[in-house]
Design a protein around this motif. Sequence first.
Motif, mmCIF file in Angstrom:
data_model
loop_
_atom_site.group_PDB
_atom_site.id
_atom_site.type_symbol
_atom_site.label_atom_id
_atom_site.label_comp_id
_atom_site.label_asym_id
_atom_site.label_seq_id
_atom_site.Cartn_x
_atom_site.Cartn_y
_atom_site.Cartn_z
ATOM 1 N N SER A 1 0.852 -1.180 0.000
ATOM 2 C CA SER A 1 0.000 0.000 0.000
ATOM 3 C C SER A 1 0.893 1.237 0.000
ATOM 4 N N ALA A 2 0.697 2.162 -0.943
ATOM 5 C CA ALA A 2 1.556 3.346 -1.038
ATOM 6 C C ALA A 2 1.399 4.207 0.213
ATOM 7 N N PRO A 3 2.518 4.742 0.749
ATOM 8 C CA PRO A 3 2.464 5.509 2.000
ATOM 9 C C PRO A 3 1.487 6.678 1.938
ATOM 10 N N GLY A 4 0.656 6.804 2.971
ATOM 11 C CA GLY A 4 -0.212 7.973 3.141
ATOM 12 C C GLY A 4 -1.367 8.080 2.174
ATOM 13 N N GLN A 5 -1.609 7.040 1.376
ATOM 14 C CA GLN A 5 -2.659 7.179 0.357
ATOM 15 C C GLN A 5 -3.894 6.329 0.602
ATOM 16 N N ASN A 6 -3.744 5.338 1.469
ATOM 17 C CA ASN A 6 -4.824 4.362 1.633
ATOM 18 C C ASN A 6 -5.132 4.141 3.112
ATOM 19 N N ILE A 7 -6.138 3.301 3.362
ATOM 20 C CA ILE A 7 -6.426 2.882 4.739
ATOM 21 C C ILE A 7 -5.768 1.519 4.969
ATOM 22 N N HIS B 1 -10.959 -12.901 21.117
ATOM 23 C CA HIS B 1 -10.771 -11.615 20.443
ATOM 24 C C HIS B 1 -10.622 -11.846 18.943
ATOM 25 N N SER B 2 -10.966 -10.834 18.173
ATOM 26 C CA SER B 2 -10.706 -10.874 16.736
ATOM 27 C C SER B 2 -9.990 -9.595 16.345
ATOM 28 N N ILE B 3 -8.972 -9.772 15.520
ATOM 29 C CA ILE B 3 -8.265 -8.626 14.935
ATOM 30 C C ILE B 3 -8.731 -8.549 13.491
ATOM 31 N N ILE B 4 -9.407 -7.466 13.176
ATOM 32 C CA ILE B 4 -9.956 -7.325 11.823
ATOM 33 C C ILE B 4 -9.050 -6.384 11.043
ATOM 34 N N GLY B 5 -8.217 -6.956 10.195
ATOM 35 C CA GLY B 5 -7.277 -6.151 9.408
ATOM 36 C C GLY B 5 -7.910 -5.780 8.079
ATOM 37 N N ILE B 6 -7.856 -4.501 7.764
ATOM 38 C CA ILE B 6 -8.475 -4.031 6.518
ATOM 39 C C ILE B 6 -7.483 -3.193 5.714
ATOM 40 N N GLY B 7 -7.343 -3.559 4.478
ATOM 41 C CA GLY B 7 -6.583 -2.743 3.539
ATOM 42 C C GLY B 7 -7.587 -2.226 2.518
ATOM 43 N N LEU B 8 -7.697 -0.909 2.418
ATOM 44 C CA LEU B 8 -8.666 -0.311 1.494
ATOM 45 C C LEU B 8 -7.919 0.713 0.637
ATOM 46 N N ASN B 9 -7.923 0.468 -0.665
ATOM 47 C CA ASN B 9 -7.230 1.390 -1.572
ATOM 48 C C ASN B 9 -8.096 2.616 -1.789
ATOM 49 N N VAL B 10 -7.568 3.769 -1.389
ATOM 50 C CA VAL B 10 -8.382 4.989 -1.443
ATOM 51 C C VAL B 10 -7.860 5.957 -2.521
ATOM 52 N N ASN B 11 -6.671 6.525 -2.306
ATOM 53 C CA ASN B 11 -6.188 7.576 -3.222
ATOM 54 C C ASN B 11 -5.045 7.131 -4.127
ATOM 55 N N GLN B 12 -4.621 5.873 -3.997
ATOM 56 C CA GLN B 12 -3.526 5.375 -4.839
ATOM 57 C C GLN B 12 -4.013 5.249 -6.286
ATOM 58 N N VAL B 13 -3.170 5.705 -7.224
ATOM 59 C CA VAL B 13 -3.598 5.702 -8.629
ATOM 60 C C VAL B 13 -2.950 4.559 -9.410
ATOM 61 N N GLU B 14 -1.642 4.353 -9.146
ATOM 62 C CA GLU B 14 -0.912 3.301 -9.886
ATOM 63 C C GLU B 14 -0.745 2.069 -9.017
ATOM 64 N N CYS C 1 -13.807 6.683 -8.861
ATOM 65 C CA CYS C 1 -14.700 7.848 -8.735
ATOM 66 C C CYS C 1 -14.130 9.101 -9.392
ATOM 67 N N GLY C 2 -12.818 9.071 -9.746
ATOM 68 C CA GLY C 2 -12.218 10.219 -10.414
ATOM 69 C C GLY C 2 -11.974 11.406 -9.499
ATOM 70 N N ARG C 3 -11.886 11.161 -8.193
ATOM 71 C CA ARG C 3 -11.532 12.267 -7.288
ATOM 72 C C ARG C 3 -10.843 11.710 -6.047
ATOM 73 N N GLU C 4 -10.199 12.632 -5.301
ATOM 74 C CA GLU C 4 -9.512 12.211 -4.072
ATOM 75 C C GLU C 4 -10.472 12.183 -2.889
ATOM 76 N N PHE C 5 -10.104 11.427 -1.883
ATOM 77 C CA PHE C 5 -10.945 11.324 -0.677
ATOM 78 C C PHE C 5 -10.142 11.667 0.560
ATOM 79 N N ASP C 6 -10.846 12.168 1.565
ATOM 80 C CA ASP C 6 -10.240 12.467 2.864
ATOM 81 C C ASP C 6 -10.161 11.164 3.669
ATOM 82 N N LEU C 7 -8.941 10.773 4.025
ATOM 83 C CA LEU C 7 -8.767 9.455 4.659
ATOM 84 C C LEU C 7 -9.449 9.368 6.027
ATOM 85 N N HIS C 8 -9.464 10.481 6.761
ATOM 86 C CA HIS C 8 -10.108 10.420 8.090
ATOM 87 C C HIS C 8 -11.623 10.232 7.943
#
Length: 256
Positions: free
Chosen positions: A62-68, A139-152, A166-173
């Motif tokens: 996952s590219a730094p700072g671009q995704n969840i 306990h359960s650890i739910i790990g999620i990788g979600l591609n948000v603003n990465q383009v390549e 969607c053709g636009r950027e999103f606010d990660l928070h």
Amino acid sequence: MATRTLNNTLFTGKFLIHEAELPSTNQFARKLLSKTNPTDGTVIITDFQSAGRGQAGNSWQSAPGQNITCSIIYNTSFIEARQPYFLNMAVANGLVDLLARRIDESELRIKWPNDILCRGKKVSGILIENTVMGDRLKHSIIGIGLNVNQVEFPGLPGATSLRNECGREFDLHEILQDLCQCLEKHYLRLREGREEETRALYNERLFGRGQELSWQLNGGKLKGTPLGVDDVGRIILETDDGRKAFLHGEISLIKI
Ligand code: BTN
């Protein structure tokens, strides 16, 4: 480390650990569980994972700072250890709900067992790790990788992101807040004992449901039409030899 809190949930992300960099949020959550008794719904999120892990021993890039890239710790002692897959279904449903706030739901599918597809490409993956006590989860650890603003996505032709779709950027928070809200809704549904609703929704959203697909099985090929998943998370296929159920790892889709 920064700690913040989410204000749109009952308990998910009320305790939120944000680290600039971690090897893996799931690994961090495991360490936390071994040393302390974290609050139910604790969320760990990082801007960059140096050793992110995926399903079946794969890595998660996952590219730094671009995704969840995050993990949620839930106390899951209400779930029977022989049926942990209902939690996967609830999480997949939560992720589709989150994406459906931004993309038409008809474009979103759950590829068994755990991938979320948008227009046939993977936008999110789930890695759940459970601890067990007796006949229940603990306990359960739910790990999620979600591609948000990465383009390549070099070398990953089957991957996409919200931005690409969607053709636009999103606010990660904002995405994290929505994600926690959607996950909590489906988690609570499960906690209320509504497993069949959880399964029905998952099955409705299952990629290829009702379509004949080609599968890889023990080095050979099999044609089968997905009908849904059973209580233990096996996929049920209608084949020429009748209805058959397969575990994750026994069978895989040849191509989508
Ligand atoms: C998959 O293979 O599809 C599952 C990917 C799960 C990736 C997430 S990113 C946050 C959490 N920490 C990890 O090391 N993996 C999961």
